[in-house]
Design a protein around this motif. Structure first.
Motif, PDB file in Angstrom:
ATOM      1  N   ALA A 160       0.828  -1.211   0.000  1.00 51.59           N
ATOM      2  CA  ALA A 160       0.000   0.000   0.000  1.00 51.59           C
ATOM      3  C   ALA A 160       0.862   1.260   0.000  1.00 51.59           C
ATOM      4  O   ALA A 160       0.506   2.268  -0.638  1.00 51.59           O
ATOM      5  CB  ALA A 160      -0.932  -0.001   1.209  1.00 51.59           C
ATOM      6  N   ASP A 163       1.651   2.223  -3.421  1.00 45.07           N
ATOM      7  CA  ASP A 163       0.480   2.337  -4.298  1.00 45.07           C
ATOM      8  C   ASP A 163       0.183   1.053  -5.065  1.00 45.07           C
ATOM      9  O   ASP A 163      -0.265   1.094  -6.214  1.00 45.07           O
ATOM     10  CB  ASP A 163       0.657   3.496  -5.277  1.00 45.07           C
ATOM     11  CG  ASP A 163      -0.676   4.040  -5.787  1.00 45.07           C
ATOM     12  OD1 ASP A 163      -1.690   3.847  -5.088  1.00 45.07           O
ATOM     13  OD2 ASP A 163      -0.705   4.632  -6.881  1.00 45.07           O
ATOM     14  N   GLU A 165      -1.788  -2.868  -5.177  1.00 44.88           N
ATOM     15  CA  GLU A 165      -3.098  -3.421  -4.827  1.00 44.88           C
ATOM     16  C   GLU A 165      -2.980  -4.941  -4.744  1.00 44.88           C
ATOM     17  O   GLU A 165      -2.538  -5.595  -5.698  1.00 44.88           O
ATOM     18  CB  GLU A 165      -4.126  -3.044  -5.891  1.00 44.88           C
ATOM     19  CG  GLU A 165      -5.518  -3.529  -5.612  1.00 44.88           C
ATOM     20  CD  GLU A 165      -6.290  -2.647  -4.632  1.00 44.88           C
ATOM     21  OE1 GLU A 165      -7.259  -3.144  -4.025  1.00 44.88           O
ATOM     22  OE2 GLU A 165      -5.903  -1.465  -4.475  1.00 44.88           O
TER      23      GLU A 165
END
Length: 316
Positions: A160, A163, A165
């Motif tokens: 996270a 950035d 997922e």
């Protein structure tokens, strides 16, 4: 000149000059789905031409591109790209039942792109926890789940932070992607930074928690690759339903599995490595013969040899 088109099973629709089939059907009150807004960028408005195919204009460049990928027969047309030249045209909408309507219209999914699916370049990241089976065999179920949650929390925080997922977890491993909100070079950079942070965090976790309280340590294997994949939402009610699929995903998974035979905790494809602005030091280069891949795959080793394997070799 006004022509008429029979939308079989629905109604006969007047089509004015300059109107597409889609525009005419919508004007007549037919709930004709068109996810891309009638721009020829999807296939949701497609129709099967039952009669009068010669009375429609020739396929546009958008239709021809889609047909090359989808292999649609000639009598399947995009309503948003088709104009009518004469009478006796009969068509059948291909997306029209209640299940289709739920998936494409009634779903609460706000992002149309994820419902439709799109192709984009992304960095694919696989990680697997080593030495977990012995821990499972010698510890209570509560402790096993507790430690698994601790390790996954380390991974989740690092992913996270850069950035990424998480797409899926399976047993003692997980699969994540980078590039949902960035270009491919930044995605590759972020995947590597997240992987390096996980390696460092696992080392700290071993020293401060696992050794003192459980007399056990963990290592991980990480594989990273980049490529063009399909991103979409399968809508089955699990997590956020996001799915990322494609051949590059399989390559990334196999690179992670190859960390064992290469005796290195972080293996990245040379393709991804060359995208890095500030590449970490590579302790070596190798060529892997991956299942299903015709040519040997060049990879870079940017992790460290496994301590458990070294210890076993010393004992021998």
């Amino acid at each position: 000149m006004t022509c008429h088109v029979n939308f079989k099973g629905e109604k006969v629709v007047p089509v004015e000059e300059g109107q597409t089939l889609l525009q005419a059907s919508l004007a007549a009150g037919i709930p004709h789905y068109h996810a891309c807004g009638g721009k020829g960028q999807c296939t949701t408005c497609r129709v099967l031409v039952l009669e009068g195919e010669e009375q429609l204009t020739a396929p546009t460049i958008y239709e021809r591109a889609i047909k090359n990928v989808k292999k649609f027969p000639d009598n399947v047309r995009l309503a948003c790209q088709s104009f009518v030249k004469g009478e006796s045209v009969v068509v059948h909408r291909l997306i029209r039942d209640e299940t289709d309507r739920y998936i494409f219209i009634d779903s609460n999914e706000a992002n149309t792109t994820t419902v439709m699916g799109e192709r984009r370049k992304m960095a694919l990241f696989f990680i697997d926890i080593r030495n977990f089976t012995p821990f499972i065999e010698t510890n209570l179920p509560f402790d096993v789940i507790h430690i698994m949650r601790r390790i996954f929390a380390l991974c989740r925080n690092a992913i996270a932070r850069y950035d990424g997922e998480i797409i899926d977890t399976a047993g003692d491993g997980l699969y994540a992607v980078f590039g949902l909100n960035s270009k491919i070079r930044q995605a590759a950079e972020s995947a590597v930074l997240a992987g390096l942070k996980i390696l460092e965090d696992i080392k700290i976790f071993n020293n401060t928690y696992m050794r003192p309280y459980f007399n056990h340590t963990f290592e991980v294997g990480i594989g990273v690759h980049v490529g063009k994949v399909i991103v979409g939402n399968v809508g089955i009610g699990l997590s956020n339903n996001l799915t990322v699929m494609g051949y590059p995903v399989n390559i990334a998974a196999r690179l992670q599995a190859a960390t064992k035979e290469l005796d290195n905790s972080f293996v990245i494809s040379a393709i991804a490595y060359r995208l890095l602005k500030n590449p970490p030091y590579s302790v070596g280069c190798s060529y892997l013969n991956l299942k299903g891949v015709s040519n040997a795959y060049e990879v870079k080793l940017i992790g460290k040899p496994y301590e458990k394997k070294q210890a076993a070799a010393i004992q021998l």
